[in-house]
Design an enzyme around this catalytic site. Structure first.
Site, PDB file in Angstrom:
ATOM      1  N   HIS A 201       0.822  -1.204   0.000  1.00  0.00           N
ATOM      2  CA  HIS A 201       0.000   0.000   0.000  1.00  0.00           C
ATOM      3  C   HIS A 201       0.862   1.262   0.000  1.00  0.00           C
ATOM      4  O   HIS A 201       1.773   1.410   0.818  1.00  0.00           O
ATOM      5  CB  HIS A 201      -0.937   0.008   1.211  1.00  0.00           C
ATOM      6  CG  HIS A 201      -1.981   1.080   1.133  1.00  0.00           C
ATOM      7  ND1 HIS A 201      -3.152   0.919   0.441  1.00  0.00           N
ATOM      8  CD2 HIS A 201      -2.003   2.335   1.641  1.00  0.00           C
ATOM      9  CE1 HIS A 201      -3.869   2.029   0.533  1.00  0.00           C
ATOM     10  NE2 HIS A 201      -3.189   2.897   1.262  1.00  0.00           N
TER      11      HIS A 201
ATOM     12  N   HIS B  99      -6.821   7.595  12.848  1.00  0.00           N
ATOM     13  CA  HIS B  99      -7.977   7.033  12.149  1.00  0.00           C
ATOM     14  C   HIS B  99      -7.481   5.999  11.154  1.00  0.00           C
ATOM     15  O   HIS B  99      -6.285   5.864  10.906  1.00  0.00           O
ATOM     16  CB  HIS B  99      -8.804   8.118  11.453  1.00  0.00           C
ATOM     17  CG  HIS B  99      -8.190   8.622  10.189  1.00  0.00           C
ATOM     18  ND1 HIS B  99      -7.172   9.535  10.169  1.00  0.00           N
ATOM     19  CD2 HIS B  99      -8.453   8.328   8.890  1.00  0.00           C
ATOM     20  CE1 HIS B  99      -6.834   9.800   8.921  1.00  0.00           C
ATOM     21  NE2 HIS B  99      -7.584   9.071   8.119  1.00  0.00           N
TER      22      HIS B  99
ATOM     23  N   ASP C  47      -5.001  18.065   9.667  1.00  0.00           N
ATOM     24  CA  ASP C  47      -6.408  17.707   9.583  1.00  0.00           C
ATOM     25  C   ASP C  47      -6.639  17.152   8.183  1.00  0.00           C
ATOM     26  O   ASP C  47      -6.158  17.725   7.196  1.00  0.00           O
ATOM     27  CB  ASP C  47      -7.299  18.935   9.789  1.00  0.00           C
ATOM     28  CG  ASP C  47      -7.580  19.224  11.257  1.00  0.00           C
ATOM     29  OD1 ASP C  47      -6.858  18.692  12.110  1.00  0.00           O
ATOM     30  OD2 ASP C  47      -8.508  20.007  11.537  1.00  0.00           O
TER      31      ASP C  47
ATOM     32  N   HIS D 177      -3.403   5.312  10.788  1.00  0.00           N
ATOM     33  CA  HIS D 177      -2.327   6.300  10.917  1.00  0.00           C
ATOM     34  C   HIS D 177      -2.777   7.454  11.811  1.00  0.00           C
ATOM     35  O   HIS D 177      -3.960   7.792  11.878  1.00  0.00           O
ATOM     36  CB  HIS D 177      -1.854   6.814   9.555  1.00  0.00           C
ATOM     37  CG  HIS D 177      -2.939   7.285   8.647  1.00  0.00           C
ATOM     38  ND1 HIS D 177      -3.785   6.438   7.971  1.00  0.00           N
ATOM     39  CD2 HIS D 177      -3.319   8.534   8.282  1.00  0.00           C
ATOM     40  CE1 HIS D 177      -4.620   7.117   7.231  1.00  0.00           C
ATOM     41  NE2 HIS D 177      -4.377   8.394   7.411  1.00  0.00           N
TER      42      HIS D 177
END
Length: 385
Positions: free
Chosen positions: A263, A336, A306, A300
């Site tokens: 990934h 998240h 943000d 991560h």
């Protein structure tokens, strides 16, 4: 913009006399960024571009903040934003900080009753639904579903829509938009490993030149205010220009994704950058091809940024119950990652058809009252099993 472009007629030498065919002179204007240091263009006008006849009204359009210091992950249902006839009235700020305004717009009608200029910020308009033409003082640009329109601050423009259902995701940036430095050589040409190149840009064409006097209303945004200014001549009176500072388009469908055996991190999707945030394009692509690859992104921590994701189309495999027009905010300070079950179900899949735009800001974002009116109220709990 790292390209030289030109339209119309102009003198061979800058800052020299440019005579009209029937006598008199055209009027030169330097249109530059970052003082006299950044990209610039020189335009030549039929009339002096400085003729203000009247300032009618000034009124505030500053966003009203609902959450000033936020730690909660949020989901906004963007398609629930009601359509409005007027282009400026339809623009609703969702998330803001000292560097940018991130918002949505759903205009039903073309912008023709007045001209608009943002004197504070460069604008990025992403066309989710709709088709038409961006009309500017430096030429026109056709647009359709999936197009980014980059409009430098100070550009005077109107928009013609061929459609009534128009959905835009936009960002106003107080620093200029550029393509990422790592994609370019020292002279600005895009390199072979870049996911797009100069051929992919949609440049201004069809230069409109209006030799008209009268009362021309220009709504100018400056310091959170709209000023209604009446000019004595039509703002689209340019007979020619050249330079590096001008509006342009780029289709998200021309972004060529970078893939790998395992990934790849979000920077491989980067499309634009400013001094304060980056913009990424998540496009249909093949998944990772290591025999043990996990296509879903790893968890991560948002330590420095943000993260805002605007969902355009397809099945966004890392989340559950995501629909077109949704916006998610993952604030710095809390990690998240994929929704429960997303990692497991991604294993073995070969490709994704997802389409999304991401904005990562280096400073925290405040949440507006307009955004909270679209909040689903529960997204921050979506990782609880």
């Amino acid at each position: 913009m790292p390209l030289y472009h030109k339209l119309g007629d102009f003198p061979q030498k800058r800052h020299t006399q440019f005579e009209k065919p029937n006598g008199g002179f055209y009027y030169e204007q330097l249109f530059g960024t970052e003082g006299f240091h950044g990209h610039s263009s020189l335009s030549y006008h039929v009339h002096r571009p400085t003729q203000v006849k009247e300032i009618l009204n000034s009124y505030s359009v500053e966003p009203k903040i609902a959450i000033g210091k936020n730690i909660k992950s949020l989901l906004f249902k963007g398609f629930e934003l009601k359509s409005e006839n007027d282009f400026l009235d339809s623009r609703k700020a969702m998330l803001v900080n000292k560097d940018c305004i991130i918002g949505l717009a759903a205009p039903k009608q073309s912008l023709r009753n007045y001209f608009y200029k943002n004197a504070d910020a460069d604008e990025m308009l992403f066309i989710h639904k709709g088709k038409g033409k961006l009309r500017t003082m430096l030429g026109n640009i056709p647009f359709e579903y999936g197009d980014y329109l980059i409009i430098p601050r100070g550009i005077i423009y109107q928009i013609d829509f061929e459609t009534e259902e128009n959905r835009l995701f936009y960002v106003e940036s107080y620093s200029p938009f550029y393509t990422p430095k790592r994609y370019k050589n020292q002279s600005g040409q895009h390199l072979e490993h870049s996911p797009f190149c100069e051929r992919d840009f949609i440049l201004p064409n069809e230069l409109e030149t209006h030799d008209e006097k009268g009362d021309f209303l220009i709504k100018i945004k400056k310091e959170g205010m709209i000023h209604e200014v009446v000019y004595a001549t039509h703002p689209f009176d340019v007979v020619g220009w050249d330079g590096y500072n001008f509006p342009y388009g780029f289709s998200i469908h021309n972004f060529e994704p970078i893939t790998g055996r395992v990934h790849q991190p979000p920077p491989v999707h980067q499309t634009f950058e400013t001094a304060a945030f980056v913009v990424c394009s998540f496009c249909p692509r093949l998944y990772d091809y290591h025999p043990k690859a996990i296509p879903a992104p790893y968890n991560h921590s948002n330590i420095d940024s943000d993260e805002v994701l605007y969902y355009v189309d397809g099945d966004f495999m890392s989340r559950n119950n995501i629909e077109q027009g949704h916006i998610t905010l993952h604030p710095k300070g809390i990690p998240h990652g994929p929704a429960p079950g997303a990692m497991e179900r991604s294993i073995g899949h070969k490709e994704t058809q997802e389409l999304a735009v991401m904005v990562d800001t280096f400073r925290p974002l405040m949440v507006t009252e307009e955004a909270m009116g679209l909040d689903d109220g529960k997204y921050y709990k979506s990782w609880v099993e």
